[in-house]
Write a protein that holds these residues in place. Sequence first.
Motif, PDB file in Angstrom:
ATOM      1  N   ASP A 156       0.858  -1.176   0.000  1.00  0.00           N
ATOM      2  CA  ASP A 156       0.000   0.000   0.000  1.00  0.00           C
ATOM      3  C   ASP A 156       0.895   1.226   0.000  1.00  0.00           C
ATOM      4  OD1 ASP A 156      -2.335  -1.539   0.131  1.00  0.00           O
ATOM      5  OD2 ASP A 156      -2.169  -1.699   2.310  1.00  0.00           O
ATOM      6  N   GLU A 158       1.236   5.602  -0.567  1.00  0.00           N
ATOM      7  CA  GLU A 158       0.615   6.907  -0.754  1.00  0.00           C
ATOM      8  C   GLU A 158       0.712   7.225  -2.240  1.00  0.00           C
ATOM      9  OE1 GLU A 158      -0.534  10.666  -1.241  1.00  0.00           O
ATOM     10  OE2 GLU A 158       1.609  10.327  -1.482  1.00  0.00           O
ATOM     11  N   HIS A 161       3.431   8.938  -4.411  1.00  0.00           N
ATOM     12  CA  HIS A 161       4.794   8.407  -4.426  1.00  0.00           C
ATOM     13  C   HIS A 161       5.003   7.360  -5.520  1.00  0.00           C
ATOM     14  CE1 HIS A 161       6.322  10.289  -0.695  1.00  0.00           C
ATOM     15  NE2 HIS A 161       5.038  10.257  -0.347  1.00  0.00           N
ATOM     16  N   GLU A 187      -1.983  11.111   5.496  1.00  0.00           N
ATOM     17  CA  GLU A 187      -2.070  10.549   4.165  1.00  0.00           C
ATOM     18  C   GLU A 187      -3.500  10.466   3.638  1.00  0.00           C
ATOM     19  OE1 GLU A 187       0.623  10.252   2.725  1.00  0.00           O
ATOM     20  OE2 GLU A 187       1.957  10.342   4.439  1.00  0.00           O
ATOM     21  N   LEU A 191      -5.132   4.750   0.067  1.00  0.00           N
ATOM     22  CA  LEU A 191      -3.787   4.468  -0.421  1.00  0.00           C
ATOM     23  C   LEU A 191      -3.888   3.660  -1.704  1.00  0.00           C
ATOM     24  CD1 LEU A 191      -1.857   3.406   2.820  1.00  0.00           C
ATOM     25  CD2 LEU A 191      -1.708   5.596   1.631  1.00  0.00           C
ATOM     26  N   SER A 206       6.667  13.276  -2.889  1.00  0.00           N
ATOM     27  CA  SER A 206       5.595  13.549  -3.837  1.00  0.00           C
ATOM     28  C   SER A 206       5.608  15.035  -4.180  1.00  0.00           C
ATOM     29  CB  SER A 206       4.235  13.170  -3.237  1.00  0.00           C
ATOM     30  OG  SER A 206       3.910  14.023  -2.153  1.00  0.00           O
TER      31      SER A 206
END
Length: 225
Positions: A156, A158, A161, A187, A191, A206
Motif C-alpha cells: 500500500d 501513498e 509516491h 495521508e 492508499l 511527492s
Amino acid sequence: MVDFKIMGNDIQHLYIELSPGEKIYAEGGHLIWKSSSVNIKATTGGGLLSGLRRTITGASFFVLELEGPGAVDIAGFAPGRITEIDLSGNGIMVEHRAFLAMEPTVNYDIRLTGLGFGWLGGEGLLMARLQGNGRVFLHAIGDALMLELGPSDSIDVEAGHVLAFDEGMKVGIRRVGGLRTMLFGEEGLWLAHVEGPGRVWLRTLSRQQIIMGLMPELSRIARST
C-alpha cells in the motif's frame, strides 16, 4: 549504441553521447545543453494521434528528437534521481511527468489506471505506457526505490509516491482506517494498492510534499517583496 550516463548526486542529470544518425527522444523543456552538431526538432513521436494521446495525460504534445553526432545533457524539473529501465520487450506504466527520455525503439502510449488511483495521486486517471525493446529514463523527486513483488506480495503506497510499475500488475485503491484517520491522518483516507508479481518504482517525495514544504518560504518571500 547510444551511450547514456547518469551523473550527479542529489541533483542528477543525464549525459548522452550520440554517434552519427543515432537518435533519442526527450520530454520538452528538460534540455540543458547540446553540441552544436546535434540536430534537434519537435515531433509527436509517432504521428498526430501519438501527440494527442500525450496531451490527454497532461504531457506536452511534442517530444524532442535529438540526432547525433554529439552530446546532449538533460535533467528533471526538481532535485531528484534518474532511474534507467531496460524494457526488453515489456511494458511499464509511468506517471507522465516522470518521463525524461527514451530510445526510439520505445513506444509511448496511454492507459487508463484503476478508478481513483491516479486521481488520488494528483496525476489524473491516465498514465503513460512505455513499451518496446529499449531503455527509458524516469526522473524521481527525492530518491527512487524499486521493489520487486512476488505473486503473493502486495504493498500500500501513498498515491503521490508511485513513479511506475510493470504493465499487468493489479493496481487499485484501499481504504485506510476509519473516521479518525480521515480527520487526522497525514495521508488521507485512501492508499494505492499494488499486487505482484512485478516491479514497482517509487519516489520518496511527492509533488504535494514539495509544494507544502515550500509554502512557508514562498509566503515569506512574497511578504518581503
